[in-house]
Design an enzyme around this catalytic site. Structure first.
Site, PDB file in Angstrom:
ATOM      1  N   HIS A  45     -50.123  99.289  42.353  1.00 29.16           N
ATOM      2  CA  HIS A  45     -49.107  98.413  41.762  1.00 29.16           C
ATOM      3  C   HIS A  45     -49.100  97.071  42.511  1.00 29.16           C
ATOM      4  O   HIS A  45     -48.961  96.005  41.915  1.00 29.16           O
ATOM      5  CB  HIS A  45     -47.736  99.093  41.879  1.00 29.16           C
ATOM      6  N   HIS A  64     -50.046 109.699  45.372  1.00 25.44           N
ATOM      7  CA  HIS A  64     -48.757 109.057  45.115  1.00 25.44           C
ATOM      8  C   HIS A  64     -48.697 107.683  45.796  1.00 25.44           C
ATOM      9  O   HIS A  64     -48.392 106.667  45.156  1.00 25.44           O
ATOM     10  CB  HIS A  64     -47.629 109.967  45.640  1.00 25.44           C
ATOM     11  N   GLU A  65     -48.980 107.665  47.088  1.00 28.08           N
ATOM     12  CA  GLU A  65     -48.906 106.398  47.828  1.00 28.08           C
ATOM     13  C   GLU A  65     -49.940 105.396  47.320  1.00 28.08           C
ATOM     14  O   GLU A  65     -49.692 104.196  47.279  1.00 28.08           O
ATOM     15  CB  GLU A  65     -49.061 106.629  49.338  1.00 28.08           C
ATOM     16  N   HIS A  90     -48.570 103.491  44.414  1.00 30.83           N
ATOM     17  CA  HIS A  90     -47.778 102.331  44.852  1.00 30.83           C
ATOM     18  C   HIS A  90     -48.721 101.188  45.243  1.00 30.83           C
ATOM     19  O   HIS A  90     -48.489 100.026  44.917  1.00 30.83           O
ATOM     20  CB  HIS A  90     -46.930 102.680  46.083  1.00 30.83           C
TER      21      HIS A  90
END
Length: 676
Positions: A472, A465-466, A469
């Site tokens: 991105h 998940h991290e 980010h």
């Protein structure tokens, strides 16, 4: 040449040199430079253009973030009283500076003049977006207010900043303070061996005998999930659920801060002509109005509720089978784990043995390399702690395109949770492209007894998940600072890449390559993986309803709640629970007091964005399900249309460009086992 490491703007932060005494001189010097620049630009008789007006402001903003960013990061991961004092002191100065900046009508008028000029049409899409965002930002920053109201607006901004920081500190101090010793190992039946070992080592580090437990997640969670000692579970649960409340030390109680924050946010919104803070918050998000968010959550709740009720009925029936006449809050995790083991014949603990840290990281990097056509390798850089590490991402030609820091273990002085933050943002300068650098921070269990750190499957999901980010931020191709990477991306779309990455943790072709049993080295058996998939949506209804509960609570607090009434935030939470909750915590549970997402973390009237973005991410991932899980074609499309675009265009445009249509709820419900 300055010897202050916070005034070095080339290369990486010098974490091995930064000291608390460097903070004030650096920030004061930069604020002074910033004020001089603003004065020069605001009073210049030259017609404002991108080159002579916007670019110098962009350059200065980047410079200031290069100095302040490492300070904020260290305050979160290696907190000391001296660093905290320096951080808070300078946070107030920066808030003051930014408040003045956002209210400067002279600057506002120059941005508007560029927007109305012939030059605007010639600018790139990213440059236009920056100017549009700035014009909106000045309006929302109080630039159009009369002088007296401007002053009040500025006071509010400063108080919100101070109170948000204090809210976070109170939780951290309370969490760090709690220690519970158990002398006798017989009282810890059921607790996994590695958790027992970690507790023994924690006691030893404090010069105590026996086993020491804290409220840090790697210590707290195994007790709640596995320990047969119901009294111990209650002790820890009670301490965790009442952190930073009237049940802790008076100076840590967040209750008055909650009331103050809500009053200030409402006043801020009303000064700007909004009815409530939720309307102000949504002015920069994909969702248009509080009602639209509430309708979205209500629709999801209606779809999820029957599944949640079924989950709870099953859990209660199983609790009574275990001999609990009444299941309490501190039994829920324990009973759930026992039920899951019986239904699917495996435990988190058994799975954890297959996920040593190095294997997990290699597996994550392999996925990223395969679908996005990049390469990841560890390299050297100055670090803030011995547990942190540093990596380079390069393209197919081995040319570096980004870097990231990794800091994975929980420890005292590090705030809880997991997050990604920007260290350096990609942009084009006179000397070429400045490459992006990210911080990736988690709070997993550290290695014990000479064995590598082992991650639960949930922790593996958190890491993916991290990293989403991080991608991105790191794979952006935007050259303009203010819309590069995650900058300028609507808050309710920010979770799209992170939640998208989680899906790979449920794919056999991905997972099997990132496992090796800590003792035997064997790969995760297919039979165990199949059980994990079968159990994937175990209590998905309950979990969905819980997220909806938090999201509705947040939206109501910031839209219809009157902070001057006799009601409290806790009363609002209880009302929301009356409507949607399927499990009620005890009346003394003080969840709002540690809900730092909405009171200290930027998610005010935005917590719904987790669910909103889950719709986007599930639908985005469905293209990979169609074209192949590790499809380079789908990966290339996602990289080019979503990740590369950063905040240079509206998130919905990026999604439609990638998927060929607007998002639908169906994929999310299917992924959660709730498709009708």
């Amino acid at each position: 040449m300055s010897t202050n490491p916070l005034l070095s703007f080339s290369g990486l932060p010098k974490f091995n040199q930064i000291q608390p005494e460097h903070v004030s001189p650096a920030i004061e010097q930069l604020i002074s430079e910033g004020r001089a620049l603003v004065e020069q630009l605001a009073t210049s008789a030259e017609q404002a253009s991108w080159q002579n007006f916007v670019q110098p402001i962009e350059d200065f903003s980047e410079k200031l973030s290069r100095s302040w960013g490492p300070v904020g990061h260290m305050n979160a991961v290696v907190n000391t009283p001296e660093l905290r004092a320096a951080y808070n002191d300078n946070l107030a100065k920066l808030t003051d500076f930014y408040s003045d900046l956002s209210q400067d009508e002279r600057l506002y008028n120059k941005y508007k003049a560029i927007q109305a000029s012939g030059e605007f049409a010639q600018l790139s899409a990213a440059q236009k977006k920056i100017i549009e965002n700035e014009v909106r930002g000045f309006k929302l920053g109080g630039a159009e207010l009369p002088a007296a109201e401007k002053a009040r607006f500025k006071e509010i901004a400063e108080q919100l900043s101070k109170s948000g920081s204090k809210f976070e500190e109170n939780i951290l101090d309370n969490t760090n303070d709690f220690k519970h010793i158990v002398e006798n190992a017989a009282e810890l039946n059921g607790l996994p061996e590695d958790a027992l070992q970690a507790a023994a080592e924690a006691a030893k580090a404090e010069g105590k005998s026996g086993y020491l437990f804290s409220l840090h997640f790697p210590s707290y969670m195994p007790v709640m999930q596995y320990c047969d000692n119901r009294a111990l579970r209650e002790t820890l649960y009670r301490a965790y659920a009442t952190r930073a409340s009237e049940f802790s030390k008076a100076e840590w109680d967040n209750t008055p801060l909650i009331a103050d924050l809500l009053k200030l946010k409402r006043e801020e919104a009303q000064l700007l002509g909004f009815n409530n803070y939720a309307e102000l918050s949504l002015a920069t998000k994909m969702a248009d109005a509080p009602q639209q968010v509430t309708d979205f959550l209500d629709t999801l709740a209606k779809r999820a509720r029957p599944y949640a009720e079924k989950d709870v009925a099953e859990l209660k029936a199983y609790a009574s089978k275990l001999g609990f006449s009444e299941m309490q809050a501190w039994d829920v995790g324990y009973v759930s784990e026992k039920l899951r083991q019986e239904k699917y014949a495996f435990s988190d603990q058994e799975v954890k043995q297959y996920f040593p840290e190095d294997k997990v990281k290699a597996g994550l990097f392999k996925v990223v390399e395969t679908i996005f056509g990049v390469q990841v390798r560890q390299t050297d850089a100055p670090l803030w702690h011995k547990d942190a590490s540093f990596y380079e991402i390069s393209d197919q030609q081995r040319q570096p395109i980004a870097y990231f820091y990794l800091d994975l273990y929980a420890r005292n002085g590090k705030r809880g949770g997991a997050w990604m933050d920007e260290c350096i943002t990609r942009r084009k300068t006179a000397s070429g492209i400045e490459l992006p650098v990210a911080y990736l921070t988690c709070n997993f269990s550290a290695p014990v007894s000479g064995k590598p750190a082992l991650f639960t499957h949930d922790e593996v999901i958190t890491l993916f998940h991290e990293f989403g980010h991080g991608l991105h931020h790191m794979l952006t191709q935007v050259d303009e600072y203010s819309v590069s990477g995650i900058k300028g991306v609507e808050w309710d779309a920010v979770e799209l890449p992170s939640q998208f990455m989680e899906n790979f943790c449920w794919e056999w072709d991905v997972l099997r390559h990132m496992t090796a049993h800590v003792d035997s080295g064997e790969q995760l058996p297919r039979a165990l993986f199949d059980k994990m998939v079968a159990a994937k949506n175990f209590q998905a209804g309950m979990q969905t309803v819980r997220q909806i509960e938090f999201s509705l609570f947040d939206m109501r607090l910031h839209s219809s709640f009157d902070p001057d009434s006799k009601q409290t935030a806790l009363d609002i939470l209880e009302q929301v629970r009356d409507e949607v909750a399927v499990i009620r915590p005890p009346a003394w549970n003080r969840f709002p007091n540690s809900f730092s997402h909405i009171f200290a973390g930027g998610y005010s009237a935005g917590y719904y964005s987790y669910k909103w973005a889950e719709v986007l991410s599930a639908d985005a991932y469905s293209l990979f399900e169609e074209l192949g899980v590790l499809s380079a074609e789908a990966g290339s499309r996602f990289k080019n249309e979503v990740l590369a675009q950063g905040g240079s265009r509206p998130a919905m445009e990026s999604f439609v460009a990638f998927r060929g249509r607007e998002p639908s709820l169906d994929a999310l419900l299917r992924h959660n086992g709730m498709a009708s």
